[in-house]
Design a protein around this motif. Structure first.
Motif, PDB file in Angstrom:
ATOM      1  N   ALA A  26     -11.143   1.780  -3.819  1.00  0.00           N
ATOM      2  CA  ALA A  26     -11.104   1.364  -2.421  1.00  0.00           C
ATOM      3  C   ALA A  26     -11.130   2.659  -1.608  1.00  0.00           C
ATOM      4  CB  ALA A  26      -9.408   1.080  -2.366  1.00  0.00           C
ATOM      5  N   ARG A  27     -10.934   3.804  -2.069  1.00  0.00           N
ATOM      6  CA  ARG A  27     -11.283   4.912  -0.998  1.00  0.00           C
ATOM      7  C   ARG A  27     -12.633   5.179  -0.692  1.00  0.00           C
ATOM      8  NH1 ARG A  27      -6.962   9.506  -1.155  1.00  0.00           N
ATOM      9  NH2 ARG A  27      -8.758  10.509  -0.616  1.00  0.00           N
ATOM     10  N   GLU A  28     -13.339   4.773  -1.852  1.00  0.00           N
ATOM     11  CA  GLU A  28     -14.988   4.884  -1.395  1.00  0.00           C
ATOM     12  C   GLU A  28     -15.372   3.765  -0.400  1.00  0.00           C
ATOM     13  OE1 GLU A  28     -16.361   5.600  -5.957  1.00  0.00           O
ATOM     14  OE2 GLU A  28     -17.359   3.831  -4.991  1.00  0.00           O
ATOM     15  N   LEU A  29     -14.845   2.631  -0.668  1.00  0.00           N
ATOM     16  CA  LEU A  29     -15.107   1.497   0.308  1.00  0.00           C
ATOM     17  C   LEU A  29     -14.661   1.948   1.732  1.00  0.00           C
ATOM     18  CD1 LEU A  29     -14.176  -1.760  -1.950  1.00  0.00           C
ATOM     19  CD2 LEU A  29     -16.578  -0.959  -1.162  1.00  0.00           C
ATOM     20  N   ALA A  30     -13.547   2.395   1.590  1.00  0.00           N
ATOM     21  CA  ALA A  30     -12.718   2.734   3.045  1.00  0.00           C
ATOM     22  C   ALA A  30     -13.801   4.016   3.745  1.00  0.00           C
ATOM     23  CB  ALA A  30     -11.428   3.460   3.039  1.00  0.00           C
ATOM     24  N   THR A  31     -14.327   4.879   3.081  1.00  0.00           N
ATOM     25  CA  THR A  31     -15.248   6.031   3.507  1.00  0.00           C
ATOM     26  C   THR A  31     -16.657   5.027   4.108  1.00  0.00           C
ATOM     27  OG1 THR A  31     -14.487   7.213   1.741  1.00  0.00           O
ATOM     28  CG2 THR A  31     -16.472   8.057   3.140  1.00  0.00           C
ATOM     29  N   GLU A  32     -16.821   3.960   3.441  1.00  0.00           N
ATOM     30  CA  GLU A  32     -18.132   3.186   3.982  1.00  0.00           C
ATOM     31  C   GLU A  32     -17.712   2.416   5.106  1.00  0.00           C
ATOM     32  OE1 GLU A  32     -19.245   1.296   0.367  1.00  0.00           O
ATOM     33  OE2 GLU A  32     -19.697   3.319  -0.750  1.00  0.00           O
ATOM     34  N   GLY A  33     -16.554   2.473   5.550  1.00  0.00           N
ATOM     35  CA  GLY A  33     -16.014   1.469   6.541  1.00  0.00           C
ATOM     36  C   GLY A  33     -15.470   0.405   6.448  1.00  0.00           C
ATOM     37  N   ALA A  34     -15.202  -0.174   5.230  1.00  0.00           N
ATOM     38  CA  ALA A  34     -14.867  -1.366   4.800  1.00  0.00           C
ATOM     39  C   ALA A  34     -13.202  -1.597   5.454  1.00  0.00           C
ATOM     40  CB  ALA A  34     -14.723  -1.561   2.989  1.00  0.00           C
ATOM     41  N   GLU A  35     -12.979  -2.812   5.610  1.00  0.00           N
ATOM     42  CA  GLU A  35     -11.630  -3.164   6.019  1.00  0.00           C
ATOM     43  C   GLU A  35     -11.103  -4.477   5.363  1.00  0.00           C
ATOM     44  OE1 GLU A  35     -11.421  -3.720  10.382  1.00  0.00           O
ATOM     45  OE2 GLU A  35      -9.389  -3.708  10.245  1.00  0.00           O
ATOM     46  N   ASP A  36      -9.844  -4.585   5.205  1.00  0.00           N
ATOM     47  CA  ASP A  36      -9.211  -5.713   4.622  1.00  0.00           C
ATOM     48  C   ASP A  36     -10.110  -6.239   3.314  1.00  0.00           C
ATOM     49  OD1 ASP A  36      -7.403  -5.687   6.556  1.00  0.00           O
ATOM     50  OD2 ASP A  36      -8.370  -7.307   7.491  1.00  0.00           O
ATOM     51  N   VAL A  37     -10.288  -5.178   2.517  1.00  0.00           N
ATOM     52  CA  VAL A  37     -10.787  -5.632   1.160  1.00  0.00           C
ATOM     53  C   VAL A  37     -10.037  -5.111   0.159  1.00  0.00           C
ATOM     54  CG1 VAL A  37     -12.734  -5.055  -0.425  1.00  0.00           C
ATOM     55  CG2 VAL A  37     -13.336  -5.186   1.928  1.00  0.00           C
ATOM     56  N   VAL A  38      -9.695  -5.996  -0.993  1.00  0.00           N
ATOM     57  CA  VAL A  38      -8.775  -5.526  -1.957  1.00  0.00           C
ATOM     58  C   VAL A  38      -9.676  -5.578  -3.363  1.00  0.00           C
ATOM     59  CG1 VAL A  38      -6.863  -6.513  -3.517  1.00  0.00           C
ATOM     60  CG2 VAL A  38      -6.903  -7.021  -0.929  1.00  0.00           C
ATOM     61  N   VAL A  39      -9.474  -4.381  -3.774  1.00  0.00           N
ATOM     62  CA  VAL A  39      -9.901  -4.087  -5.237  1.00  0.00           C
ATOM     63  C   VAL A  39      -9.129  -4.330  -6.483  1.00  0.00           C
ATOM     64  CG1 VAL A  39     -11.141  -2.236  -6.657  1.00  0.00           C
ATOM     65  CG2 VAL A  39     -11.349  -2.125  -4.208  1.00  0.00           C
ATOM     66  N   LEU A  40      -9.537  -5.272  -7.013  1.00  0.00           N
ATOM     67  CA  LEU A  40      -8.624  -5.784  -8.170  1.00  0.00           C
ATOM     68  C   LEU A  40      -9.249  -5.477  -9.594  1.00  0.00           C
ATOM     69  CD1 LEU A  40      -6.065  -7.615  -8.457  1.00  0.00           C
ATOM     70  CD2 LEU A  40      -7.632  -9.587  -8.468  1.00  0.00           C
ATOM     71  N   ALA A  41      -8.441  -5.101 -10.464  1.00  0.00           N
ATOM     72  CA  ALA A  41      -8.939  -4.939 -12.044  1.00  0.00           C
ATOM     73  C   ALA A  41      -7.824  -5.386 -13.191  1.00  0.00           C
ATOM     74  CB  ALA A  41      -9.146  -3.332 -12.048  1.00  0.00           C
ATOM     75  N   ASP A  42      -8.629  -5.790 -13.972  1.00  0.00           N
ATOM     76  CA  ASP A  42      -7.690  -6.044 -15.197  1.00  0.00           C
ATOM     77  C   ASP A  42      -7.102  -4.884 -16.112  1.00  0.00           C
ATOM     78  OD1 ASP A  42      -6.730  -7.731 -17.360  1.00  0.00           O
ATOM     79  OD2 ASP A  42      -8.373  -7.221 -18.463  1.00  0.00           O
ATOM     80  N   GLU A  43      -7.890  -3.892 -16.072  1.00  0.00           N
ATOM     81  CA  GLU A  43      -7.572  -2.746 -16.460  1.00  0.00           C
ATOM     82  C   GLU A  43      -8.305  -1.459 -15.778  1.00  0.00           C
ATOM     83  OE1 GLU A  43      -9.656  -2.410 -20.442  1.00  0.00           O
ATOM     84  OE2 GLU A  43      -8.577  -0.354 -20.914  1.00  0.00           O
ATOM     85  N   GLN A  44      -7.193  -0.467 -15.838  1.00  0.00           N
ATOM     86  CA  GLN A  44      -7.600   1.146 -15.199  1.00  0.00           C
ATOM     87  C   GLN A  44      -7.830   2.107 -16.331  1.00  0.00           C
ATOM     88  OE1 GLN A  44      -6.246   1.535 -10.898  1.00  0.00           O
ATOM     89  NE2 GLN A  44      -4.581   1.067 -12.147  1.00  0.00           N
ATOM     90  N   THR A  45      -8.885   2.728 -16.388  1.00  0.00           N
ATOM     91  CA  THR A  45      -8.978   3.758 -17.424  1.00  0.00           C
ATOM     92  C   THR A  45      -8.378   5.128 -16.932  1.00  0.00           C
ATOM     93  OG1 THR A  45     -11.329   4.035 -16.694  1.00  0.00           O
ATOM     94  CG2 THR A  45     -10.733   2.669 -18.612  1.00  0.00           C
ATOM     95  N   GLY A  46      -8.152   5.143 -15.513  1.00  0.00           N
ATOM     96  CA  GLY A  46      -7.723   6.318 -14.986  1.00  0.00           C
ATOM     97  C   GLY A  46      -6.565   6.212 -13.892  1.00  0.00           C
TER      98      GLY A  46
END
Ligand code: BTN
Length: 252
Positions: A26-46
């Motif tokens: 989400a931070r990557e997307l924010a840096t690229e200018g994204a707004e109102d995007v939700v990153v969703l995952a089934d599993e996180q490794t970190g």
């Protein structure tokens, strides 16, 4: 991979089966200018928790991070953490879980005396808010929400619980829809957040001990300010504790 989510709230959802941390993506997307995007995952490794702790995020959970650009002062950012906690607690209650909020950001279920964890609560979900911007205005905000959903609590750290253990598995798509719709309603009406939070708060009225880098405070938690700080009344004064300052809070 953007997926159609049938949301009434204006969020676009980017879904991953597995990702390091949805907050990092989400931070990557924010840096690229994204707004109102939700990153969703089934599993996180970190998965990351507050105060640089690790966050266990196996398959079956709801691991979500929203990119927002609310154009507010950094001082008000904690409100978004409270809003996320309210939305999560409401969605969990609809799923049949006796969820409440432990200030500032923990969605918890009242525990048994013999649970063996010093807070008396089992943790169902946590929120990690990160931001970037000037001193007077936020450029972007990432609100990360981690819910132990369809996971055995035995596979989670001590003191944690899950929707599965409390009420049985949920339809995660529906759960996320409800959560994001509640969150959207709160973030578009900032004045509604603290009152909604108070209704679900287990902390207010309790005698608490708060550990901070600058020392501990022991007293009664009496209120939350309009920026989301906890007001603790000690024997001789009133202290405001901010979320960023709180390392640990437990009832005493
Ligand atoms: C805490 O209670 O310490 C906060 C936990 C926040 C976990 C969530 S899971 C989704 C998002 N991605 C992360 O890496 N962390 C947050």
């Amino acid at each position: 991979p953007t997926v159609e989510f049938g949301l009434e709230a204006p969020f676009e959802v980017e879904y991953h089966d597995a990702v390091g941390s949805t907050n990092d993506r989400a931070r990557e997307l924010a840096t690229e200018g994204a707004e109102d995007v939700v990153v969703l995952a089934d599993e996180q490794t970190g998965g990351r928790g507050r105060l640089e702790r690790e966050w266990a995020a196996p398959s079956g959970g709801v691991w979500a991070s929203a990119v927002l650009r609310p154009g507010i002062a950094p001082l008000r950012a904690p409100l978004f953490t409270l809003a996320a906690a309210v939305a999560t607690a409401r969605a969990a209650r609809e799923a049949g879980v006796d969820a409440g909020i432990k200030w500032p950001n923990d969605v918890v279920v009242p525990g048994d005396e013999d649970d063996g964890d010093d807070t008396g609560y089992r943790k169902l979900a946590g929120i990690l808010t990160e931001m970037e911007g000037e001193t007077d205005r936020i450029e972007w905000l990432v609100v990360g929400i981690g819910v132990n959903a369809n996971i055995d609590a035995d596979d989670l750290p001590a003191g944690a619980t899950s929707i599965r253990d409390e009420a049985g598995d949920v339809d995660r798509r529906r759960f996320v829809q409800r959560l994001l719709e509640e969150f959207d309603a709160l973030r578009t009406d900032l004045d509604s957040i603290v009152p909604a939070w108070r209704d679900l708060a287990l902390t207010i009225g309790q005698r608490v001990r708060v550990d901070r880098p600058s020392g501990e405070v022991v007293g009664e938690a009496v209120d939350v300010t309009d920026t989301g700080a906890l007001v603790v009344e000690t024997d001789d004064r009133r202290e405001m504790v901010t979320a960023g300052d709180c390392e640990h809070l437990r009832p005493v």
